[in-house]
Design a protein around this motif. Structure first.
Motif, PDB file in Angstrom:
ATOM      1  N   PRO A 279      40.978   0.394 -54.509  1.00  0.00           N
ATOM      2  CA  PRO A 279      40.193   0.642 -55.733  1.00  0.00           C
ATOM      3  C   PRO A 279      40.259   2.103 -56.159  1.00  0.00           C
ATOM      4  N   ASN A 280      40.402   3.010 -55.191  1.00  0.00           N
ATOM      5  CA  ASN A 280      40.479   4.427 -55.517  1.00  0.00           C
ATOM      6  C   ASN A 280      41.898   4.862 -55.867  1.00  0.00           C
ATOM      7  N   GLY A 281      42.802   3.911 -55.937  1.00  0.00           N
ATOM      8  CA  GLY A 281      44.174   4.199 -56.354  1.00  0.00           C
ATOM      9  C   GLY A 281      45.007   4.872 -55.279  1.00  0.00           C
ATOM     10  N   SER A 282      44.513   4.921 -54.049  1.00  0.00           N
ATOM     11  CA  SER A 282      45.220   5.627 -52.970  1.00  0.00           C
ATOM     12  C   SER A 282      46.339   4.773 -52.393  1.00  0.00           C
ATOM     13  N   CYS A 283      47.218   5.445 -51.673  1.00  0.00           N
ATOM     14  CA  CYS A 283      48.308   4.763 -50.983  1.00  0.00           C
ATOM     15  C   CYS A 283      47.856   4.425 -49.557  1.00  0.00           C
ATOM     16  N   ILE A 284      48.103   3.185 -49.149  1.00  0.00           N
ATOM     17  CA  ILE A 284      47.841   2.804 -47.753  1.00  0.00           C
ATOM     18  C   ILE A 284      49.128   3.037 -46.973  1.00  0.00           C
ATOM     19  N   PHE A 285      49.057   3.929 -45.983  1.00  0.00           N
ATOM     20  CA  PHE A 285      50.206   4.213 -45.124  1.00  0.00           C
ATOM     21  C   PHE A 285      50.033   3.421 -43.829  1.00  0.00           C
ATOM     22  N   VAL A 286      51.118   2.786 -43.386  1.00  0.00           N
ATOM     23  CA  VAL A 286      51.033   2.011 -42.141  1.00  0.00           C
ATOM     24  C   VAL A 286      52.225   2.353 -41.262  1.00  0.00           C
ATOM     25  N   HIS A 287      51.960   2.646 -40.022  1.00  0.00           N
ATOM     26  CA  HIS A 287      53.044   2.771 -39.047  1.00  0.00           C
ATOM     27  C   HIS A 287      52.977   1.544 -38.149  1.00  0.00           C
ATOM     28  N   GLU A 288      54.133   0.950 -37.902  1.00  0.00           N
ATOM     29  CA  GLU A 288      54.143  -0.250 -37.067  1.00  0.00           C
ATOM     30  C   GLU A 288      53.517   0.020 -35.691  1.00  0.00           C
ATOM     31  N   LEU A 289      53.655   1.245 -35.211  1.00  0.00           N
ATOM     32  CA  LEU A 289      53.034   1.702 -33.959  1.00  0.00           C
ATOM     33  C   LEU A 289      53.326   0.783 -32.781  1.00  0.00           C
ATOM     34  N   SER A 290      54.601   0.546 -32.521  1.00  0.00           N
ATOM     35  CA  SER A 290      54.909  -0.254 -31.339  1.00  0.00           C
ATOM     36  C   SER A 290      54.543   0.545 -30.087  1.00  0.00           C
ATOM     37  N   ARG A 291      54.600   1.884 -30.202  1.00  0.00           N
ATOM     38  CA  ARG A 291      54.094   2.745 -29.109  1.00  0.00           C
ATOM     39  C   ARG A 291      52.836   3.402 -29.620  1.00  0.00           C
ATOM     40  N   PHE A 292      51.802   3.369 -28.819  1.00  0.00           N
ATOM     41  CA  PHE A 292      50.524   3.874 -29.301  1.00  0.00           C
ATOM     42  C   PHE A 292      50.089   5.025 -28.412  1.00  0.00           C
TER      43      PHE A 292
END
Ligand code: ATP
Ligand code: MG
Length: 586
Positions: free
Chosen positions: A287-300
């Motif tokens: 809603p705030n127009g932001s970008c959602i960044f996602v890392h698959e994160l197979s290693r955490f």
């Protein structure tokens, strides 16, 4: 239709301000919850138009990367197109009808976000009825689950929710197959994979072939959008139902104030897709127009997170306190974060040592928030508000948050009691509807005019809330009430302590005493346990009121945790009280 103006015409106010204005009007009782509201149509599709008209910086709406250099970037327009195709898959090949429930158990893959939005769009009546976009239909209801779910967990969730469909990945599919005969409601199994599996439809293939035209379901504001299973920290997970309005409108203001999101921000929340915080991110960022960044994160691990912050222009970070605890053990001066400017945390208590170390090494403040699956943000430290280290902040509007006694009477500042949210005379719109199929539990969660969170805290005279612990976790030793978090925070300040859990333990004289279970930092693992016990006891007596010090201590290799990583103090406590009758908590 909707709250953001008609299609084709950009609204006079930018979307976030318009939604915040609607949010405020509803919160102040000046306007009811919109009769019709659909997050995909009324928020995402409007951003798509604004983006086309050049009213948004040229950053993606969704940006996914993995460890191998692969990435997916979608603008709002591409997200719209892909999710319309996905909605056609759900309605066509999967035969999902309005109100059907779908479990999403996926690792951090783009398909999770796609299918979440597709569920909101889905809802065409069978051919014999109307398929007109003006016909009121609820969408499909998503039920996210965590990828670490075992066969037993999956069976419990599928049976309890009577989900008609499940979408998952290769690693989970065999577990679903092992229990699906016991789940008669489950009719459709969708696989996100580049290969085939008997009995499963291949989502990627169906998506590729699907049409891009789709009429979005015309949902009511009060239609369910998601069902979440609580983390199960205190017992069997409960099914919590949220609506288009409670989630779709409920997070916009906290997204702006606490997470400080704008249309120029790139927001990374490392959470698992099955946890409620993934929905919090979706409903506060977009809603705030932001970008959602996602890392698959197979290693955490900590280094991996820090490298990602250095490689990508992430502006806003959300991790659980446990992760920040790991991050601050690294030499942070070796990393140059590209664009990081705002950090938030929540889900469990943040101990002051972690906040202070993070701030001193990065120059960035850590803004803690507090909430539950049942609610949106209950308390927070918004950007610009003075932070008191160790407090979870002030009540987050529109909630009227109070500390109340067992009858629901408001307690004065400084007195410990139940954290409660006023639900009478008006139930906040951004609130769960009920615990599904459990009217007794729903009724038991209210006392007087308040919903009782099950957490204990006190509020100081400035309106800041100080978390003591969950109701059952507070220790009563010789009439002193001790919150485990206070003792754990004190222990955390000692370099020997990697993490700890503090619970009550039976004592013939005091009734119960404080016992600390401690995981030692590697550098201390070979130290003499007796000497270390004394040293840590003296340390706690020095940094907090001496009566809180742990009279008993055990060094352990790990602490029991839920699948979402929360410490299960109740397990340690039951172990302690196995042969004793535990006193009832007030
Ligand atoms: P269950 O209700 O099944 O026992 P759960 O309460 O852990 O599980 P969630 O809804 O995921 O399930 O978690 C909400 C709880 O997490 C809160 O009630 C509180 O106990 C804890 N919590 C969340 N944020 C914070 C915070 N900032 N500080 C302390 N505790 C927090
Ligand atoms: Mg709970």
């Amino acid at each position: 239709r909707g709250i953001c103006g008609s299609h084709g015409q950009p609204p006079p106010l930018p979307v976030p301000q318009k939604i915040v204005a609607t949010w405020e009007a509803i919160s102040l009782g000046r306007q009811p919850v919109p009769e019709y509201f659909n997050f995909a149509h009324d928020v995402l599709d409007v951003w798509s138009q604004l983006e086309k008209a050049g009213h948004r910086p040229p950053i993606p709406a969704f940006w996914w990367v993995d460890g191998t250099g692969a990435e997916v970037k979608w603008s709002f327009e591409e997200l719209g197109e892909q999710s319309r195709k996905a909605a056609n898959v759900l309605e066509g090949a999967c035969g999902l009808q309005p109100g059907d429930r779908m479990m999403l158990v996926l690792p951090r893959l783009p398909e999770w976000w796609l299918v979440s939005v597709a569920c909101m769009r889905t809802g065409v009546f069978p051919v014999s009825q109307s398929t007109s976009p003006l016909c009121v239909v609820s969408g499909a209801i998503m039920i996210p689950g965590i990828s670490q779910l075992t066969e037993k967990d999956l069976k419990f969730r599928l049976q309890a929710s009577r989900a008609k469909a499940i979408i998952t990945s290769d690693s989970l599919a065999p577990r679903v197959d092992a229990i699906s005969a016991d789940c008669p409601s489950l009719q459709t199994k969708l696989l996100v994979s580049d290969s085939y599996r008997p009995g499963w439809m291949n989502f990627r293939e169906l998506l590729w072939e699907a049409a891009t035209e789709h009429n979005c379901a015309r949902t009511r504001g009060q239609d369910p959008v998601a069902i979440y299973f609580t983390s199960g920290t205190t017992g069997t997970p409960k099914m919590v139902e949220h609506t288009q309005a409670s989630y779709g409108l409920g997070f916009v203001a906290s997204g702006r104030r606490w997470v400080a999101l704008t249309e120029s921000d790139i927001f990374w929340n490392t959470t698992d897709t099955g946890w409620v915080k993934a929905a919090w991110t979706l409903f506060s960022a977009w809603p705030n127009g932001s970008c959602i960044f996602v890392h698959e994160l197979s290693r955490f691990d900590a280094k991996f997170i820090l490298n990602t912050l250095s490689r990508f222009p992430i502006t806003t970070l959300c991790c659980v306190p446990t992760m920040f605890r790991l991050l601050v053990q690294e030499d942070l001066t070796r990393y140059q974060f590209q664009s990081l400017r705002h950090c938030v945390t929540g889900g469990e208590a943040l101990t002051p040592d972690v906040r202070e170390k993070w701030k001193s090494q990065t120059g960035l403040e850590l803004h803690e928030g507090y909430g539950q699956s049942e609610t949106v943000v209950i308390c927070a430290n918004p950007k610009g508000m003075k932070i008191k280290s160790g407090s979870m902040g002030k009540a987050s509007p529109p909630y009227d948050v109070q500390v109340v006694d067992e009858e629901g009477n408001i307690l004065p500042p400084g007195e410990e009691g139940n954290v409660a949210i006023r639900v009478r005379p008006t139930r906040p719109f951004c609130f769960f509807t009920c615990y599904l199929d459990n009217p007794e539990k729903t009724a038991a969660s209210e006392r007087g005019d308040f919903y009782i969170t099950g957490d204990r805290a006190y509020m100081d005279k400035d309106g800041y809330f100080w978390f003591m612990g969950r109701n059952d976790d507070v220790i009563n030793s010789s009439s002193y009430r001790i919150g485990p978090v206070e003792v754990e925070s004190a222990l955390a300040e000692h370099p020997a302590v990697l993490e700890s859990a503090v619970v009550s333990s039976p004592d013939p004289i005091r009734g119960e005493v404080v016992k600390a279970f401690i995981v030692l930092s590697p550098a201390y693992s070979s130290h003499d346990p007796e000497k270390l016990t004394q040293e840590l006891q003296e340390h706690v007596k020095r940094v907090t009121a001496p009566y809180k010090y742990p009279r008993k201590m055990a060094f352990v290799s790990e602490l029991p945790k839920t699948v979402s990583g929360k410490i299960q103090r109740s397990k340690l406590r039951s172990q302690e009280w196995k042969n004793e009758k535990q006193p009832q908590k007030g």
